[in-house]
Design a protein around this motif. Structure first.
Motif, PDB file in Angstrom:
ATOM      1  N   TRP A 139       0.816  -1.214   0.000  1.00  0.00           N
ATOM      2  CA  TRP A 139       0.000   0.000   0.000  1.00  0.00           C
ATOM      3  C   TRP A 139       0.848   1.262   0.000  1.00  0.00           C
ATOM      4  N   TYR A 140       2.102   1.183   0.519  1.00  0.00           N
ATOM      5  CA  TYR A 140       2.915   2.394   0.510  1.00  0.00           C
ATOM      6  C   TYR A 140       3.315   2.773  -0.916  1.00  0.00           C
ATOM      7  N   GLU A 141       3.377   1.789  -1.834  1.00  0.00           N
ATOM      8  CA  GLU A 141       3.623   2.120  -3.229  1.00  0.00           C
ATOM      9  C   GLU A 141       2.432   2.843  -3.842  1.00  0.00           C
ATOM     10  N   LEU A 142       1.235   2.464  -3.388  1.00  0.00           N
ATOM     11  CA  LEU A 142       0.032   3.088  -3.932  1.00  0.00           C
ATOM     12  C   LEU A 142      -0.087   4.549  -3.514  1.00  0.00           C
ATOM     13  N   PHE A 143       0.334   4.858  -2.285  1.00  0.00           N
ATOM     14  CA  PHE A 143       0.157   6.206  -1.735  1.00  0.00           C
ATOM     15  C   PHE A 143       1.487   6.938  -1.563  1.00  0.00           C
ATOM     16  N   ASP A 144       2.476   6.600  -2.348  1.00  0.00           N
ATOM     17  CA  ASP A 144       3.773   7.274  -2.285  1.00  0.00           C
ATOM     18  C   ASP A 144       3.639   8.680  -2.868  1.00  0.00           C
ATOM     19  N   ARG A 145       3.786   9.699  -2.016  1.00  0.00           N
ATOM     20  CA  ARG A 145       3.575  11.071  -2.470  1.00  0.00           C
ATOM     21  C   ARG A 145       4.604  11.498  -3.502  1.00  0.00           C
ATOM     22  N   SER A 146       5.824  11.012  -3.379  1.00  0.00           N
ATOM     23  CA  SER A 146       6.877  11.448  -4.305  1.00  0.00           C
ATOM     24  C   SER A 146       6.659  10.926  -5.719  1.00  0.00           C
ATOM     25  N   ALA A 147       5.738   9.960  -5.899  1.00  0.00           N
ATOM     26  CA  ALA A 147       5.522   9.371  -7.224  1.00  0.00           C
ATOM     27  C   ALA A 147       4.345  10.014  -7.953  1.00  0.00           C
ATOM     28  N   PHE A 148       3.765  11.053  -7.378  1.00  0.00           N
ATOM     29  CA  PHE A 148       2.631  11.716  -8.025  1.00  0.00           C
ATOM     30  C   PHE A 148       3.116  12.942  -8.789  1.00  0.00           C
ATOM     31  N   ALA A 149       2.633  13.084 -10.004  1.00  0.00           N
ATOM     32  CA  ALA A 149       2.980  14.232 -10.847  1.00  0.00           C
ATOM     33  C   ALA A 149       1.864  14.436 -11.859  1.00  0.00           C
ATOM     34  N   ARG A 150       1.737  15.667 -12.291  1.00  0.00           N
ATOM     35  CA  ARG A 150       0.709  15.993 -13.271  1.00  0.00           C
ATOM     36  C   ARG A 150       1.107  15.459 -14.643  1.00  0.00           C
ATOM     37  N   PRO A 151       0.200  14.767 -15.337  1.00  0.00           N
ATOM     38  CA  PRO A 151       0.560  14.248 -16.671  1.00  0.00           C
ATOM     39  C   PRO A 151       0.728  15.374 -17.677  1.00  0.00           C
ATOM     40  N   ASP A 152       1.601  15.141 -18.657  1.00  0.00           N
ATOM     41  CA  ASP A 152       1.872  16.165 -19.668  1.00  0.00           C
ATOM     42  C   ASP A 152       0.726  16.318 -20.656  1.00  0.00           C
ATOM     43  N   SER A 153       0.033  15.233 -20.930  1.00  0.00           N
ATOM     44  CA  SER A 153      -1.047  15.279 -21.914  1.00  0.00           C
ATOM     45  C   SER A 153      -2.083  14.206 -21.570  1.00  0.00           C
TER      46      SER A 153
END
Length: 215
Positions: free
Chosen positions: A52-66
């Motif tokens: 579950w920590y992979e699912l909610f890892d904050r550092s892995a979230f980013a806005r998609p380019d398109s």
């Protein structure tokens, strides 16, 4: 001298012997096998969930380019977190039903009616008699289908289930579009996960329990 009392004659019931016991309303072995397969399938599926920590890892979230980038992320995350996403959908549905006890009771009563009157009813059970009328298996099935449609479309059960699944699907889509999948081992698929998924217990239970389970 007093006369001897007359001998006591044995009294037998009509038909001879004890009355035959009525057939049980539900096939217990078939129900037990179904519940066992359901529990084993759920346990197997949850055992292959991602941390579950992979699912909610904050550092892995980013806005998609398109939009295409968001769709590509969603596709990869669905393949990797499929068990976690199914658990989130189930949790959303459970919370929605628990917050509406009347709809939950209706759904439980509907499932119980299907189990006792059709799915796990023994094949040698006597016909169902209601209001001095005997009902065949086809009539029972038609009645259950009609009652199910009435419960789903004329009460809040159907809208509640659809809304809960839509909310859960929206959360999954947003997460899948924002979660960057570059750090995920997408090629490392678990060989132990069955190809048919979590609902594979349905086919197995139907094949193994004989004619008592009509799925």
């Amino acid at each position: 001298m007093a006369s001897a009392p007359p001998p006591i004659l044995p009294v037998s019931t009509a038909g001879g012997g004890s009355a035959p016991s009525s057939a049980p309303p539900i096939s217990v072995p078939a129900l037990r096998l179904f519940l066992s397969r359901l529990s084993d399938s759920a346990r197997r599926s949850l055992a292959h969930r991602r941390p579950w920590y992979e699912l909610f890892d904050r550092s892995a979230f980013a806005r998609p380019d398109s939009l295409s980038d968001a769709a590509s992320r969603l596709r990869k995350n669905l393949a990797y977190f499929r068990v976690n996403y199914l658990a989130l959908l189930a949790a959303a549905l459970a919370l929605s039903l628990l917050s509406h006890p009347f709809s939950l009771l209706l759904l439980v009563a509907l499932l119980a009616a299907w189990a006792f009157l059709y799915l796990f009813r023994p094949s040698d059970a006597p016909p169902l008699i209601l209001f001095h009328r005997s009902f065949s298996d086809r009539e029972i099935l038609a009645g259950l289908v009609l009652v199910t449609l009435l419960v789903v479309f004329l009460t809040s059960v159907g809208s509640l289930i659809v809304s809960a699944l839509m909310v859960g699907a929206a959360v999954v889509c947003v997460h899948g579009a924002l979660r960057v999948p570059e750090d995920l081992f997408l090629d490392d698929q678990d060989p132990g996960v069955p190809a048919s998924g979590f609902l594979s217990f349905l086919g197995g239970a139907a094949a193994s329990s004989g004619p008592s389970v009509r799925i």
